[in-house]
Design a protein around this motif. Sequence first.
Motif, mmCIF file in Angstrom:
data_model
loop_
_atom_site.group_PDB
_atom_site.id
_atom_site.type_symbol
_atom_site.label_atom_id
_atom_site.label_comp_id
_atom_site.label_asym_id
_atom_site.label_seq_id
_atom_site.Cartn_x
_atom_site.Cartn_y
_atom_site.Cartn_z
ATOM 1 N N THR A 2 -5.683 -13.029 -1.901
ATOM 2 C CA THR A 2 -4.297 -12.567 -1.900
ATOM 3 C C THR A 2 -4.276 -11.054 -1.808
ATOM 4 O O THR A 2 -5.153 -10.379 -2.334
ATOM 5 C CB THR A 2 -3.578 -13.009 -3.191
ATOM 6 N N THR A 3 -3.284 -10.548 -1.110
ATOM 7 C CA THR A 3 -3.170 -9.101 -0.976
ATOM 8 C C THR A 3 -2.586 -8.509 -2.251
ATOM 9 O O THR A 3 -1.726 -9.122 -2.882
ATOM 10 C CB THR A 3 -2.295 -8.733 0.233
ATOM 11 N N PRO A 4 -3.051 -7.324 -2.646
ATOM 12 C CA PRO A 4 -2.434 -6.685 -3.813
ATOM 13 C C PRO A 4 -1.080 -6.062 -3.486
ATOM 14 O O PRO A 4 -0.378 -5.603 -4.381
ATOM 15 C CB PRO A 4 -3.446 -5.601 -4.190
ATOM 16 N N LEU A 5 -0.722 -6.059 -2.196
ATOM 17 C CA LEU A 5 0.532 -5.406 -1.788
ATOM 18 C C LEU A 5 1.702 -6.328 -2.083
ATOM 19 O O LEU A 5 1.742 -7.470 -1.648
ATOM 20 C CB LEU A 5 0.458 -5.088 -0.289
ATOM 21 N N ARG A 6 2.674 -5.835 -2.866
ATOM 22 C CA ARG A 6 3.843 -6.645 -3.210
ATOM 23 C C ARG A 6 4.990 -6.417 -2.227
ATOM 24 O O ARG A 6 5.930 -7.190 -2.160
ATOM 25 C CB ARG A 6 4.326 -6.310 -4.621
ATOM 26 N N GLY A 7 4.921 -5.338 -1.490
ATOM 27 C CA GLY A 7 5.983 -5.066 -0.527
ATOM 28 C C GLY A 7 5.890 -3.637 -0.047
ATOM 29 O O GLY A 7 5.211 -2.812 -0.650
ATOM 30 N N ALA A 15 9.080 8.328 5.193
ATOM 31 C CA ALA A 15 8.233 7.863 4.089
ATOM 32 C C ALA A 15 8.359 6.357 3.882
ATOM 33 O O ALA A 15 9.378 5.749 4.207
ATOM 34 C CB ALA A 15 8.595 8.589 2.787
ATOM 35 N N LEU A 16 7.304 5.789 3.341
ATOM 36 C CA LEU A 16 7.268 4.392 2.939
ATOM 37 C C LEU A 16 6.855 4.329 1.477
ATOM 38 O O LEU A 16 6.058 5.147 1.024
ATOM 39 C CB LEU A 16 6.213 3.618 3.743
ATOM 40 N N LEU A 17 7.402 3.339 0.771
ATOM 41 C CA LEU A 17 7.026 3.135 -0.623
ATOM 42 C C LEU A 17 6.295 1.799 -0.702
ATOM 43 O O LEU A 17 6.910 0.741 -0.516
ATOM 44 C CB LEU A 17 8.270 3.125 -1.507
ATOM 45 N N ALA A 18 4.975 1.864 -0.927
ATOM 46 C CA ALA A 18 4.190 0.633 -1.066
ATOM 47 C C ALA A 18 4.225 0.215 -2.527
ATOM 48 O O ALA A 18 3.961 1.019 -3.415
ATOM 49 C CB ALA A 18 2.753 0.879 -0.615
ATOM 50 N N GLU A 19 4.563 -1.054 -2.750
ATOM 51 C CA GLU A 19 4.621 -1.580 -4.124
ATOM 52 C C GLU A 19 3.375 -2.403 -4.376
ATOM 53 O O GLU A 19 3.014 -3.253 -3.554
ATOM 54 C CB GLU A 19 5.827 -2.492 -4.285
ATOM 55 N N LEU A 20 2.750 -2.173 -5.523
ATOM 56 C CA LEU A 20 1.536 -2.903 -5.855
ATOM 57 C C LEU A 20 1.663 -3.500 -7.241
ATOM 58 O O LEU A 20 2.584 -3.174 -7.989
ATOM 59 C CB LEU A 20 0.333 -1.963 -5.748
ATOM 60 N N ALA A 21 0.715 -4.393 -7.577
ATOM 61 C CA ALA A 21 0.833 -5.128 -8.840
ATOM 62 C C ALA A 21 0.629 -4.213 -10.038
ATOM 63 O O ALA A 21 1.326 -4.327 -11.037
ATOM 64 C CB ALA A 21 -0.176 -6.266 -8.869
ATOM 65 N N ASP A 25 -4.506 -1.162 -8.533
ATOM 66 C CA ASP A 25 -4.322 -1.437 -7.106
ATOM 67 C C ASP A 25 -3.747 -0.222 -6.385
ATOM 68 O O ASP A 25 -4.098 0.062 -5.236
ATOM 69 C CB ASP A 25 -3.405 -2.649 -6.907
ATOM 70 N N VAL A 26 -2.839 0.495 -7.062
ATOM 71 C CA VAL A 26 -2.269 1.720 -6.469
ATOM 72 C C VAL A 26 -3.391 2.700 -6.138
ATOM 73 O O VAL A 26 -3.484 3.235 -5.030
ATOM 74 C CB VAL A 26 -1.261 2.390 -7.425
ATOM 75 N N LEU A 27 -4.275 2.903 -7.118
ATOM 76 C CA LEU A 27 -5.329 3.905 -6.942
ATOM 77 C C LEU A 27 -6.369 3.442 -5.931
ATOM 78 O O LEU A 27 -6.934 4.251 -5.188
ATOM 79 C CB LEU A 27 -5.965 4.234 -8.291
ATOM 80 N N ALA A 28 -6.597 2.114 -5.878
ATOM 81 C CA ALA A 28 -7.541 1.601 -4.886
ATOM 82 C C ALA A 28 -6.998 1.822 -3.476
ATOM 83 O O ALA A 28 -7.726 2.246 -2.573
ATOM 84 C CB ALA A 28 -7.803 0.115 -5.139
ATOM 85 N N LEU A 29 -5.708 1.569 -3.296
ATOM 86 C CA LEU A 29 -5.124 1.765 -1.961
ATOM 87 C C LEU A 29 -5.097 3.253 -1.609
ATOM 88 O O LEU A 29 -5.394 3.637 -0.475
ATOM 89 C CB LEU A 29 -3.710 1.168 -1.908
ATOM 90 N N ARG A 30 -4.762 4.099 -2.613
ATOM 91 C CA ARG A 30 -4.764 5.535 -2.336
ATOM 92 C C ARG A 30 -6.157 5.994 -1.893
ATOM 93 O O ARG A 30 -6.305 6.729 -0.918
ATOM 94 C CB ARG A 30 -4.348 6.330 -3.585
ATOM 95 N N ALA A 31 -7.190 5.507 -2.623
ATOM 96 C CA ALA A 31 -8.558 5.922 -2.290
ATOM 97 C C ALA A 31 -8.915 5.473 -0.875
ATOM 98 O O ALA A 31 -9.522 6.223 -0.105
ATOM 99 C CB ALA A 31 -9.530 5.347 -3.310
ATOM 100 N N ARG A 72 -4.774 -2.380 5.320
ATOM 101 C CA ARG A 72 -5.637 -1.672 4.376
ATOM 102 C C ARG A 72 -5.621 -2.343 3.007
ATOM 103 O O ARG A 72 -6.653 -2.421 2.335
ATOM 104 C CB ARG A 72 -5.201 -0.220 4.239
ATOM 105 N N ALA A 73 -4.451 -2.809 2.597
ATOM 106 C CA ALA A 73 -4.352 -3.482 1.295
ATOM 107 C C ALA A 73 -5.149 -4.783 1.322
ATOM 108 O O ALA A 73 -5.857 -5.111 0.367
ATOM 109 C CB ALA A 73 -2.888 -3.733 0.944
ATOM 110 N N ASP A 74 -5.053 -5.520 2.431
ATOM 111 C CA ASP A 74 -5.798 -6.787 2.545
ATOM 112 C C ASP A 74 -7.301 -6.553 2.466
ATOM 113 O O ASP A 74 -8.048 -7.404 1.985
ATOM 114 C CB ASP A 74 -5.487 -7.460 3.889
#
Lengths: 215, 304
Positions: A2-7, A15-21, A25-31, A72-74
């Motif tokens: 499952t993807t950690p991306l919630r939306g 700009a886009l606002l990526a929502e994570l669980a 997960d936020v820091l993993a996607l940022r990295a 990237r989240a997947d």
Amino acid sequence: MTTPLRGVRRAGSTALLAELADLDDVLALRAALERDRPVGVRELIAAARTLLVTYDPAVTGHDGLSRTLAERADALPAQGGAVTPSTDYDTLVVPVRYDGPDLADVAELTGLTVREVIERHTTPLYTVAFAGFAPGFGYLTGTDPVLRLPRRSEPRTAVPSGSVAVAGGFTGVYPRSSPGGWQLLGSTDAPLWQEDRTPPALLLPGRTVRFEETT
Amino acid sequence: MTHQNLLAVRELEVIAPGPLATVQDLGRPGWSHLGVSRSGAADAASLTLANRLVGNPEDAAGLEVTFGGLRARLRLRRPDGTPATGYLALTGAPCPATVNGRPAALDAPVPVSDGDELALGMPTSGLRTYLAVRGGLTPPPSLGSRATDLLSGTGPAPLHAGATLPVGEPAGPMPGVDHAPRSAPPAEFVLRVWLGPRDDWFEEASLRDFFGARWEATSKSNRVGIRLSGPALQRSRTGELPAEGMVRGALQVPPNGQPVLFLVDHPVTGGYPVIGVVHEDDLPLAGQIPPGAPIRFRPVGTPV
């Protein structure tokens, strides 16, 4: 998997606002985005459950970048795990006088003695998860679970510069005097923000930090 | 001649700053992750025009003069101590302007000489007038920019009487432009808005109110944000939003239901839901909204 991306939400035309669980997960996607920055991405602003991605609309767009974020989240490792400290910086040791005005209240709230509160706060190795609120203010993870307290019901209009505080599961240090609602445990003289220094902040995202009692 | 540079003078001396005058360029992008917003001119389109009119790079620093009232003297002397000449340009909010008591044109290069005194009156519309000086203002930069950020305290302090600002050397030829006429800021401001990212935190009726209402900019407005007054927007859900990243142009709605339109010195994160974001191309116009002005929002993609 499952993807950690919630939306992914639109935040205007740039700009886009990526929502994570969660924060991990936020820091993993940022990295992941920092390691290999998608074309047109300008800034990455991490927060507790979101990553704000600003972009140059002349180079990329909402739909394309949304797809890139989803890919990237997947591709993130399935297990989240704890915040990964950066290996770019030495561990920062912050000397603290534990004389904060909320120290007695925190002891009462937690059922600990003041001495135990200080020990609980100086034991962990913290990691700067993200910055914000003011130049040089870092949100540090690693706070002892017993010290994960809410903000004060009445924020202070002026929290002194150098105040070391806890709230919402984070530890933070006020780089300069400002209004604030966190529980103040102590204070430090560490130069948290100096514009003529490179980088200007001591509390850099990813850096590990320890607090050491001083008198 | 070792004393040559002692005699060369290029500076702007502030006699009176008016209600608020700050040094601005196009800001310092790239520091949000450390808690510093981009800042820069609230009406960037006007600053870049002023710079073009005097042959400066578009991102040179000039003055952002809020509500007029600026009085300043130019000192321009060659290395041999003799008086020199230069140019300035005024754009943005139109206001009565004089050089040594004689009316000075707006949106045009204005020739000036050593010792000339510039005086600005109150804007007749809009809020912020921009002054570019040929060569640009060159106080020491902070984090790569000379912009004054009133929230983070980064950049030069707001101007005070007696302050002097160094003026740089011209970087290129004067353009062959006499005048760049522009429409004055309107009486009612209409801004295009993208809904979201948190429009789903509001009642349907409040979304209709948001686009249907005539909002008013209150006097509690500054470079951080414009506090609006109008129908109280109702949330469709309770609970707290964890703080998240904010963009310029965001319309953040605190619990009282009255939106705050974030301008250039906005905080990098905020804890209240953002109902919509003003279109990037309309931000310079938003930077000209004076207290008391009526504002309407319309969805991006709909006809005027």
